[in-house]
Structure formats: C-alpha cells, structure tokens
Design a protein around this motif. Sequence first.
Motif, PDB file in Angstrom:
ATOM      1  N   ILE A  13       1.745  -3.405   0.924  1.00  0.00           N
ATOM      2  CA  ILE A  13       1.386  -2.111   0.327  1.00  0.00           C
ATOM      3  C   ILE A  13       1.748  -2.096  -1.156  1.00  0.00           C
ATOM      4  CG2 ILE A  13       1.944   0.353   0.311  1.00  0.00           C
ATOM      5  CD1 ILE A  13       2.105   0.128   3.423  1.00  0.00           C
ATOM      6  N   LEU A  14       2.945  -2.547  -1.494  1.00  0.00           N
ATOM      7  CA  LEU A  14       3.361  -2.563  -2.900  1.00  0.00           C
ATOM      8  C   LEU A  14       2.481  -3.496  -3.731  1.00  0.00           C
ATOM      9  CD1 LEU A  14       7.242  -2.566  -2.495  1.00  0.00           C
ATOM     10  CD2 LEU A  14       5.811  -0.691  -3.370  1.00  0.00           C
ATOM     11  N   PHE A  15       2.199  -4.679  -3.195  1.00  0.00           N
ATOM     12  CA  PHE A  15       1.345  -5.624  -3.922  1.00  0.00           C
ATOM     13  C   PHE A  15      -0.051  -5.030  -4.137  1.00  0.00           C
ATOM     14  CE2 PHE A  15      -1.797  -9.022  -4.079  1.00  0.00           C
ATOM     15  CZ  PHE A  15      -1.327  -9.740  -5.167  1.00  0.00           C
ATOM     16  N   THR A  16      -0.592  -4.420  -3.095  1.00  0.00           N
ATOM     17  CA  THR A  16      -1.931  -3.830  -3.205  1.00  0.00           C
ATOM     18  C   THR A  16      -1.934  -2.683  -4.198  1.00  0.00           C
ATOM     19  OG1 THR A  16      -2.351  -4.493  -0.924  1.00  0.00           O
ATOM     20  CG2 THR A  16      -3.867  -2.888  -1.885  1.00  0.00           C
ATOM     21  N   ALA A  17      -0.899  -1.852  -4.190  1.00  0.00           N
ATOM     22  CA  ALA A  17      -0.816  -0.758  -5.168  1.00  0.00           C
ATOM     23  C   ALA A  17      -0.752  -1.315  -6.585  1.00  0.00           C
ATOM     24  CB  ALA A  17       0.396   0.122  -4.878  1.00  0.00           C
ATOM     25  N   ALA A  18      -0.093  -2.463  -6.760  1.00  0.00           N
ATOM     26  CA  ALA A  18       0.008  -3.072  -8.084  1.00  0.00           C
ATOM     27  C   ALA A  18      -1.350  -3.525  -8.615  1.00  0.00           C
ATOM     28  CB  ALA A  18       0.984  -4.245  -8.045  1.00  0.00           C
ATOM     29  N   THR A  19      -2.320  -3.756  -7.730  1.00  0.00           N
ATOM     30  CA  THR A  19      -3.650  -4.160  -8.205  1.00  0.00           C
ATOM     31  C   THR A  19      -4.320  -3.041  -8.999  1.00  0.00           C
ATOM     32  OG1 THR A  19      -4.847  -3.478  -6.194  1.00  0.00           O
ATOM     33  CG2 THR A  19      -3.970  -5.749  -6.261  1.00  0.00           C
ATOM     34  N   ARG A  20      -3.826  -1.817  -8.861  1.00  0.00           N
ATOM     35  CA  ARG A  20      -4.357  -0.711  -9.668  1.00  0.00           C
ATOM     36  C   ARG A  20      -4.103  -0.949 -11.154  1.00  0.00           C
ATOM     37  NH1 ARG A  20      -1.812   4.477  -8.564  1.00  0.00           N
ATOM     38  NH2 ARG A  20      -3.648   5.386  -9.520  1.00  0.00           N
ATOM     39  N   ASP A  60       1.619   4.594 -10.668  1.00  0.00           N
ATOM     40  CA  ASP A  60       1.281   5.689 -11.587  1.00  0.00           C
ATOM     41  C   ASP A  60       2.236   5.766 -12.775  1.00  0.00           C
ATOM     42  OD1 ASP A  60      -1.032   6.604 -10.360  1.00  0.00           O
ATOM     43  OD2 ASP A  60       0.054   7.970  -9.023  1.00  0.00           O
ATOM     44  N   LEU A  61       3.463   5.261 -12.617  1.00  0.00           N
ATOM     45  CA  LEU A  61       4.387   5.219 -13.748  1.00  0.00           C
ATOM     46  C   LEU A  61       3.812   4.374 -14.886  1.00  0.00           C
ATOM     47  CD1 LEU A  61       7.859   4.757 -11.991  1.00  0.00           C
ATOM     48  CD2 LEU A  61       7.011   6.802 -13.184  1.00  0.00           C
ATOM     49  N   PHE A  62       3.073   3.333 -14.524  1.00  0.00           N
ATOM     50  CA  PHE A  62       2.479   2.458 -15.529  1.00  0.00           C
ATOM     51  C   PHE A  62       1.121   2.962 -16.007  1.00  0.00           C
ATOM     52  CE2 PHE A  62       5.408  -0.188 -13.163  1.00  0.00           C
ATOM     53  CZ  PHE A  62       6.112  -0.816 -14.181  1.00  0.00           C
ATOM     54  N   ILE A  63       0.404   3.643 -15.125  1.00  0.00           N
ATOM     55  CA  ILE A  63      -0.933   4.127 -15.466  1.00  0.00           C
ATOM     56  C   ILE A  63      -0.849   5.365 -16.346  1.00  0.00           C
ATOM     57  CG2 ILE A  63      -3.049   5.141 -14.503  1.00  0.00           C
ATOM     58  CD1 ILE A  63      -2.617   3.230 -12.084  1.00  0.00           C
ATOM     59  N   GLY A  64       0.101   6.224 -16.058  1.00  0.00           N
ATOM     60  CA  GLY A  64       0.280   7.437 -16.834  1.00  0.00           C
ATOM     61  C   GLY A  64      -0.135   8.669 -16.058  1.00  0.00           C
ATOM     62  N   PRO A  65       0.223   9.823 -16.586  1.00  0.00           N
ATOM     63  CA  PRO A  65      -0.027  11.080 -15.865  1.00  0.00           C
ATOM     64  C   PRO A  65      -1.509  11.456 -15.848  1.00  0.00           C
ATOM     65  CG  PRO A  65       0.871  11.530 -18.039  1.00  0.00           C
ATOM     66  CD  PRO A  65       0.879  10.036 -17.869  1.00  0.00           C
ATOM     67  N   ASP A  66      -1.854  12.209 -14.840  1.00  0.00           N
ATOM     68  CA  ASP A  66      -3.200  12.733 -14.691  1.00  0.00           C
ATOM     69  C   ASP A  66      -3.069  14.105 -14.046  1.00  0.00           C
ATOM     70  OD1 ASP A  66      -5.711  13.331 -13.120  1.00  0.00           O
ATOM     71  OD2 ASP A  66      -6.358  11.486 -14.090  1.00  0.00           O
ATOM     72  N   HIS A  67      -3.832  15.049 -14.512  1.00  0.00           N
ATOM     73  CA  HIS A  67      -3.696  16.416 -13.987  1.00  0.00           C
ATOM     74  C   HIS A  67      -4.111  16.525 -12.519  1.00  0.00           C
ATOM     75  CE1 HIS A  67      -7.991  16.579 -14.902  1.00  0.00           C
ATOM     76  NE2 HIS A  67      -8.060  17.677 -14.177  1.00  0.00           N
ATOM     77  N   LEU A  68      -4.800  15.510 -12.000  1.00  0.00           N
ATOM     78  CA  LEU A  68      -5.238  15.549 -10.599  1.00  0.00           C
ATOM     79  C   LEU A  68      -4.308  14.798  -9.647  1.00  0.00           C
ATOM     80  CD1 LEU A  68      -9.126  15.201 -10.715  1.00  0.00           C
ATOM     81  CD2 LEU A  68      -7.761  17.204 -10.161  1.00  0.00           C
TER      82      LEU A  68
END
Length: 176
Positions: A13-20, A60-68
């Motif tokens: 799960i963590l590895f797959t989330a990192a693909t984002r 998301d910490l690396f991607i950044g905030p999003d209002h959604l």
Amino acid sequence: MLRARMSVLVGMILFTAATRLLPHPPNLTPVMAIALFGGAFLTSNWAAFAVPILAMALSDLFIGPDHLLPVVYFCILLTTCIGLLLRTRKSLVAVTAAALGSSVLFFVITNFGVWYFGPYYPHTAGGLVASYVAAIPFFQNTLVGTLGYSAVLFGGFYLAERLFPVLKETIHELPA
C-alpha cells in the motif's frame, strides 16, 4: 506469520501510494485501488481504514494541499467499505466490479465537490451538469488507474501468497 502478511500488505500500500509522486496523467492514480485492497486484505477494520488514509496522507505531504482533500478522503473511506465486502469473495469479477463501482463513486462525489466547494461553476443545476461534463475526460484515467492498480495489488498479492505460503491468512479454529 501474521506479522509477515501485515508487513507485506502495508508495504504494498505504501509503495503504491508513493507512485502518486511519479509523473502521471491527471487522475491516473492508485487512490481507489489502495482503498479497495486495504479493505479486502487488512483483517483489522481499524487498519483497513487507517492504512490507506495514512498512505495517502504521506504522499499528499509531498504533493501539497488541495481544497478537495476532505472529499477525496471521504471517497477513500467509502471505497474501503466496498473493499470490506471483498474480504470473503476476491474473485476477478468481484474485484473488477468493485473497481468500476469505486471509480464511479469517486467521479460522482469528487465532481460534486468541485461544483459545490469550488469557484469554477455556478451553484445551479446547469453548473453541476457542466462540472460533470467537464470531468468526463478525467473519468477514463480514473477507470484505468483503479482497474490497473487493482490488478497489480490484488494479482500481485495473490501471486505472493502462492510463492510464499507464510503470507496466507490462517484461520484459527477453536478446539472441539
């Protein structure tokens, strides 16, 4: 045995989330597949909900905030509920139906959120329809991402269980 299984599941799960974090077309992500997989395989209900949310929060910490983000996380929780239904029937048909259903759920809920919380569309029925119509091109990517990542996660763990029997879930029976 359970520790090895849990470690592999959480690691997947963590590895797959990192693909984002890798470059990808919009919405071609593992978000719904992670929630389905977590719900289907993590036997603790607490872990089934917490691990996918925490994995997404880390990326998301690396991607950044999003209002959604609250809307997306709500979709993750609902999709985890769908994953819970897969616990006793992880067939190709059931997983495919769950992936399709969760993609539709994500499309409907997040695009309602874009309309409701965003400044992009008037808060009218016409604005809501415009929001959904504008999102149709992204829906294809959502489907491909959810189906593809579900195939990798579910299929990958199926193969891992066959190659490494220690990963198989053991059913503890009480003595008669």
